[in-house]
Design a protein around this motif. Sequence first.
Motif: not given
Length: 486
Positions: A206-220
Amino acid sequence: MTQRRPETNRARRIERLATLPLFHKLEGRRVVLAGDSEGALWKAELLAATGAELHVFASGGPEPFEALAAASSGGRILVHARNWQADDLAGAALAIGDIEDEAQIRAFVAAARQAGAPVNVVDKPDFCDFSFGTLVNRSPLIVAISTDGAAPVFGQAIRARIETLLPAGLKAWAQAAKDWRPALQARELPFALRRAFWELFTGKAMAAAERAPDESDRAALFAALDQIEGSGDGTGRVSLVGAGPGDPDLLTVKAIRALQSADIILYDDLVSPGVLELARREAKRMMVGKKGYGPSVKQSEINALIVSLASQGKHVVRLKGGDPGIFGRAGEEIAACKAAGLPVVIVPGISAAQGAAASLGLSLTHRDHARRLQFVTGHARSGDLPEDLDWRAMADPHATTVIYMARATLSGFRDRALAAGLDPATPAIAVQAATLPGEARVTATIATLPERLRELPKGGPVLVMVGHALGEAHAGTSSRSGRRSA
């Protein structure tokens, strides 16, 4: 005083459903569509997008569907240039007909039901087992809207509103959730930890709804999960949440998120059913009523219950009417949590005073009349009028005073404030059930208001506001149809 035990597992209020929304998995499954109109073509486009094996029976010829069949990359589209037959419906997961002749409609419906296939006839709701709603497509995130055929244009308008609220980037986040779920399931975590992961995921999405997630999001996210799992000692958490004055529309977004993540909700009598409807369905609800001058659960028992439940690893939401920090006894509950080593957060809410003022269309701090806004309680621990109120402050002609829980002690408050110099003609308003459909109010002066409280229905929370900033309501300019203004 009679002691009331907490009520558990209260029957949930479920509004009648005109239809039950379901989502069908159709990939690779046989679906039958009979018809060759523009409406049938639209249905074919929608069904092809599911990956179904779509059999179209078009007696007028295959031409309308040829381009779709050629372009389809999802399921197979097989167009048959003939009328449907009963055998064509065998093994069908769904049957859709765009048919006008009533005799043919009845035959198609009978054949579909004989084959065990739910059936839909376009624009003929009396013959339908299911309907096609209006869709907001962020697949795999899908929102379906139905008016049960009553007002399709209304459904489309709601869809347009929702479209603006759901950024296109949520499609990628929903796909990431689907892709990452197997890795989470492989860890065989307890429910509380799995839910904690998805709460973290939701917050990030919800905080980053304007962009697609990436591997750094998954890792975090998985690193945060590791930290939670590594520090897990069975300790839960507590959220003190303001439910607002009653109208569910006045809940904050943060309050709704807390309700949606709760394991257990301890709520007061003042919390409206509409607010509870927004809570997570699986959450256990327990009423720990705090009702003035009536049977109540003791505060010490509520404190002990919060600590006991959170110590079992639960997320306990203590749901309070108005704002938890304004005469909600939050201080005692915070102290009990801290003494037990439990993490506790406060989610503020719209106060009863703010809700009542908004309902009346008033500013409590009108600059021509008020220099100060003060909230006071109408009764002490004993239930009597507090003796230590600053009566000179209560008599200040440039202050707006809001008195909570004043039904039984307002006459004493009036007498002490007048003795301290308060003008007897100062406008005063008593509001019961502010912001709810049953809201009632009495408009008077402070000199006459206590005796007029009997005009309000018995029971229910009453808020009293005193001050010259209330003059417009005192003049009757803010009365509302359907609500009592005496």
